[in-house]
Design a protein around this motif. Structure first.
Motif, mmCIF file in Angstrom:
data_model
loop_
_atom_site.group_PDB
_atom_site.id
_atom_site.type_symbol
_atom_site.label_atom_id
_atom_site.label_comp_id
_atom_site.label_asym_id
_atom_site.label_seq_id
_atom_site.Cartn_x
_atom_site.Cartn_y
_atom_site.Cartn_z
ATOM 1 N N GLY A 274 6.663 3.276 -1.147
ATOM 2 C CA GLY A 274 7.400 4.264 -1.911
ATOM 3 C C GLY A 274 6.577 5.300 -2.628
ATOM 4 N N TYR A 275 5.246 5.191 -2.584
ATOM 5 C CA TYR A 275 4.402 6.017 -3.455
ATOM 6 C C TYR A 275 4.421 7.490 -3.079
ATOM 7 C CZ TYR A 275 0.336 7.120 -6.380
ATOM 8 O OH TYR A 275 -0.507 7.641 -7.326
ATOM 9 N N LYS A 276 4.649 7.792 -1.811
ATOM 10 C CA LYS A 276 4.558 9.187 -1.383
ATOM 11 C C LYS A 276 5.957 9.755 -1.150
ATOM 12 C CE LYS A 276 -0.055 8.209 0.331
ATOM 13 N NZ LYS A 276 -0.727 8.671 -0.893
ATOM 14 N N TYR A 277 6.371 9.931 0.083
ATOM 15 C CA TYR A 277 7.575 10.714 0.358
ATOM 16 C C TYR A 277 8.865 9.988 0.017
ATOM 17 C CZ TYR A 277 3.698 12.821 2.758
ATOM 18 O OH TYR A 277 2.465 13.341 3.029
ATOM 19 N N ALA A 278 8.811 8.682 -0.207
ATOM 20 C CA ALA A 278 9.987 7.973 -0.691
ATOM 21 C C ALA A 278 10.198 8.172 -2.189
ATOM 22 C CB ALA A 278 9.894 6.485 -0.368
ATOM 23 N N MET A 279 9.233 8.776 -2.885
ATOM 24 C CA MET A 279 9.372 9.273 -4.261
ATOM 25 C C MET A 279 9.617 8.174 -5.284
ATOM 26 S SD MET A 279 11.981 12.466 -3.491
ATOM 27 C CE MET A 279 12.333 12.874 -1.789
ATOM 28 N N ALA A 280 9.220 6.941 -4.990
ATOM 29 C CA ALA A 280 9.568 5.828 -5.871
ATOM 30 C C ALA A 280 8.400 5.310 -6.686
ATOM 31 C CB ALA A 280 10.151 4.675 -5.039
ATOM 32 N N GLY A 281 7.209 5.873 -6.506
ATOM 33 C CA GLY A 281 6.058 5.409 -7.254
ATOM 34 C C GLY A 281 5.444 4.154 -6.661
ATOM 35 N N GLU A 282 4.611 3.514 -7.460
ATOM 36 C CA GLU A 282 3.832 2.375 -6.997
ATOM 37 C C GLU A 282 4.683 1.109 -6.866
ATOM 38 O OE1 GLU A 282 1.354 4.952 -9.851
ATOM 39 O OE2 GLU A 282 3.376 4.097 -9.771
ATOM 40 N N GLY A 283 4.115 0.140 -6.126
ATOM 41 C CA GLY A 283 4.644 -1.220 -6.148
ATOM 42 C C GLY A 283 5.823 -1.494 -5.244
ATOM 43 N N ALA A 284 6.163 -0.582 -4.329
ATOM 44 C CA ALA A 284 7.325 -0.784 -3.455
ATOM 45 C C ALA A 284 6.928 -0.603 -2.001
ATOM 46 C CB ALA A 284 8.451 0.173 -3.817
ATOM 47 N N CYS A 285 5.934 -1.371 -1.563
ATOM 48 C CA CYS A 285 5.511 -1.301 -0.165
ATOM 49 C C CYS A 285 6.303 -2.300 0.663
ATOM 50 C CB CYS A 285 4.017 -1.573 -0.048
ATOM 51 S SG CYS A 285 3.020 -0.211 -0.707
ATOM 52 N N PHE A 286 6.419 -2.008 1.955
ATOM 53 C CA PHE A 286 7.215 -2.881 2.819
ATOM 54 C C PHE A 286 6.571 -3.015 4.186
ATOM 55 C CE2 PHE A 286 8.911 1.334 3.798
ATOM 56 C CZ PHE A 286 9.010 1.306 5.184
ATOM 57 N N LEU A 287 6.968 -4.075 4.879
ATOM 58 C CA LEU A 287 6.520 -4.357 6.236
ATOM 59 C C LEU A 287 7.719 -4.711 7.089
ATOM 60 C CD1 LEU A 287 4.186 -5.124 8.311
ATOM 61 C CD2 LEU A 287 4.497 -7.459 7.481
ATOM 62 N N HIS A 288 7.835 -4.070 8.245
ATOM 63 C CA HIS A 288 8.742 -4.551 9.292
ATOM 64 C C HIS A 288 7.930 -5.448 10.209
ATOM 65 C CE1 HIS A 288 11.095 -4.865 12.905
ATOM 66 N NE2 HIS A 288 10.139 -4.256 13.579
ATOM 67 N N ALA A 289 8.369 -6.701 10.358
ATOM 68 C CA ALA A 289 7.672 -7.677 11.188
ATOM 69 C C ALA A 289 8.549 -8.032 12.378
ATOM 70 C CB ALA A 289 7.345 -8.927 10.383
ATOM 71 N N PRO A 290 8.090 -7.782 13.597
ATOM 72 C CA PRO A 290 8.910 -8.088 14.773
ATOM 73 C C PRO A 290 9.109 -9.594 14.917
ATOM 74 C CG PRO A 290 6.689 -7.481 15.443
ATOM 75 C CD PRO A 290 6.779 -7.211 13.971
ATOM 76 N N PRO A 291 10.274 -10.028 15.353
ATOM 77 C CA PRO A 291 10.540 -11.476 15.449
ATOM 78 C C PRO A 291 9.608 -12.152 16.450
ATOM 79 C CG PRO A 291 12.275 -10.184 16.518
ATOM 80 C CD PRO A 291 11.429 -9.216 15.767
ATOM 81 N N GLY A 292 9.097 -13.310 16.034
ATOM 82 C CA GLY A 292 8.258 -14.102 16.912
ATOM 83 C C GLY A 292 6.788 -13.744 16.912
ATOM 84 N N PHE A 293 6.412 -12.677 16.234
ATOM 85 C CA PHE A 293 5.015 -12.249 16.168
ATOM 86 C C PHE A 293 4.407 -12.740 14.857
ATOM 87 C CE2 PHE A 293 6.634 -9.641 19.444
ATOM 88 C CZ PHE A 293 5.588 -9.035 20.136
ATOM 89 N N ALA A 294 3.238 -13.372 14.948
ATOM 90 C CA ALA A 294 2.507 -13.851 13.769
ATOM 91 C C ALA A 294 3.417 -14.682 12.863
ATOM 92 C CB ALA A 294 1.909 -12.672 13.004
ATOM 93 N N PRO A 295 3.904 -15.819 13.349
ATOM 94 C CA PRO A 295 4.897 -16.580 12.587
ATOM 95 C C PRO A 295 4.348 -17.326 11.375
ATOM 96 C CG PRO A 295 4.339 -17.744 14.602
ATOM 97 C CD PRO A 295 3.665 -16.404 14.684
ATOM 98 N N ARG A 296 3.002 -17.568 11.311
ATOM 99 C CA ARG A 296 2.476 -18.401 10.229
ATOM 100 C C ARG A 296 1.196 -17.797 9.645
ATOM 101 N NH1 ARG A 296 0.931 -23.305 10.546
ATOM 102 N NH2 ARG A 296 2.223 -24.188 8.892
ATOM 103 N N PRO A 297 1.300 -16.738 8.838
ATOM 104 C CA PRO A 297 0.094 -16.181 8.205
ATOM 105 C C PRO A 297 -0.633 -17.244 7.382
ATOM 106 C CG PRO A 297 2.002 -14.773 7.836
ATOM 107 C CD PRO A 297 2.522 -16.042 8.413
#
Length: 367
Positions: A205-228
């Motif tokens: 959110g820090y840049k063009y989503a205009m929400a400031g710090e602390g709001a990062c996200f990840l889309h994780a495809p199903p079945g990929f890297a199931p156990r970090p």
């Protein structure tokens, strides 16, 4: 048309400032104050039970905003963290080999570049970097376990041409394909519907989503890297996790969650998204507005000694030349906020600017 009224607090706080660095630190709209206040109110009202509300209401709302923006099929594929570096560490920790072979462009942001170089230094990964235009061809050689690239590069504004080619290479057993969307998300319309089952996509959110710090996200495809291997207690989805004969994980994007975090950034993100919806503003419309401002600036040709290296998808101009540091210093002295990356002057455009701001910028550039 002007949307300055949406940013009255930020603009009135420094009335003499010309802010042309939304690509670095986007000014916060007034709606973000409402989101921050709601986070505080909920904490006071709900106390111990605020996390029930956050996971039942706040996070699902944010997930819905993101899947609409990116045309993703399933909100449950989205996880949140304070920064994208957290996700990078967890993704690499999910790779089973002792020394993963990592391919990246040579223009990645510091959150990847610094960590990757340190890992390469210690022998944790084997790192190969190539110019962005060569990345897809190099990846197709089949020698890598992780491919990492920015949708739009932070320093030059160059866009990745070949996300689809990279996605065709992705396999649950490797390579994993990770796209850093920080300079693409809400800067240019992005449709991941055809790629969602194969690629990781991270932004915030820090840049063009205009929400400031602390709001990062990840889309994780199903079945990929199931156990970090690097994991927090929020990644266990319910009591069944304890009966998996070891460390259990949620089956969806929550497998990449960490531990206790400050949720206020997600509140701000939701409030800003509601503001945009109420104003009828889409990423395409905001981009068109910014492109009009960019064209007005370029038509004046204020820096004939610099040349443009940024692509059309970038929300900023990257102007390269030996005098870029001198021009940056001059702008700073004149009360204009831009930024500098080596010999590249970056000038960004945003919803809170109008034609009068471009004219004022040109006047401050003029000798």
């Amino acid at each position: 048309m002007s949307w300055k009224h949406l940013f009255s607090r930020s603009l009135s706080a420094a009335p003499g400032r010309l802010h042309f660095a939304a690509h670095s630190h986007h000014l916060w709209p007034d709606a973000s104050w409402d989101g921050q206040a709601q986070a505080l109110d909920d904490a006071a009202r709900l106390a111990d039970y605020k996390w029930d509300h956050i996971f039942a209401e706040v996070i699902p709302e944010a997930q819905q905003h993101i899947v609409r923006e990116l045309a993703l099929p399933d909100p449950a594929s989205i996880a949140f963290a304070p920064n994208t570096h957290d996700f990078l560490v967890r993704i690499v920790s999910a790779l089973p080999m002792a020394q993963p072979r990592v391919l990246a462009s040579d223009g990645e942001f510091h959150s990847f570049r610094r960590q990757a170089l340190r890992w390469a230094e210690s022998g944790r990964i084997a790192l190969t970097t190539v110019p962005l235009e060569r990345l897809a061809a190099e990846a197709e050689g089949g020698a890598y376990d992780l491919i990492f690239a920015s949708q739009v590069q932070f320093n030059s504004g160059q866009a990745l041409d070949g996300i689809e080619r990279l996605a065709t290479l992705a396999r649950p057993e490797g390579p994993l394909v990770v796209i850093d969307g920080y300079h693409g998300f809400m800067a240019t319309p992005t449709d991941l519907s055809a790629l969602a089952e194969r690629i990781f996509y991270l932004s915030g959110g820090y840049k063009y989503a205009m929400a400031g710090e602390g709001a990062c996200f990840l889309h994780a495809p199903p079945g990929f890297a199931p156990r970090p291997e690097v994991t927090g207690w929020y990644a266990a989805f319910d009591d069944l996790a304890a009966r998996q004969g070891g460390v259990g994980y949620a089956p969806d994007g929550r497998r990449f969650l960490g531990s206790t975090f400050d949720p206020s950034g997600i509140y701000r993100f939701n409030a800003v998204q509601r503001m945009l919806a109420s104003e009828g503003l889409t990423t395409a419309q905001i981009s068109a507005h910014c492109n009009t401002l960019k064209a007005r600036f370029l038509a004046a040709d204020p820096y004939p000694d610099l040349h443009v290296i940024s692509g059309k998808q970038a929300r900023f101009l990257a102007l390269q030349g030996s005098r870029a540091p001198e021009h940056y210093a001059s702008l700073k002295a004149a009360g204009v906020v831009t930024d500098l990356r080596g010999d590249v002057l970056r000038i960004g455009f945003a919803l809170y600017q109008d034609d009068a701001d471009i004219d004022a910028l040109l006047a401050r550039i003029a000798p």
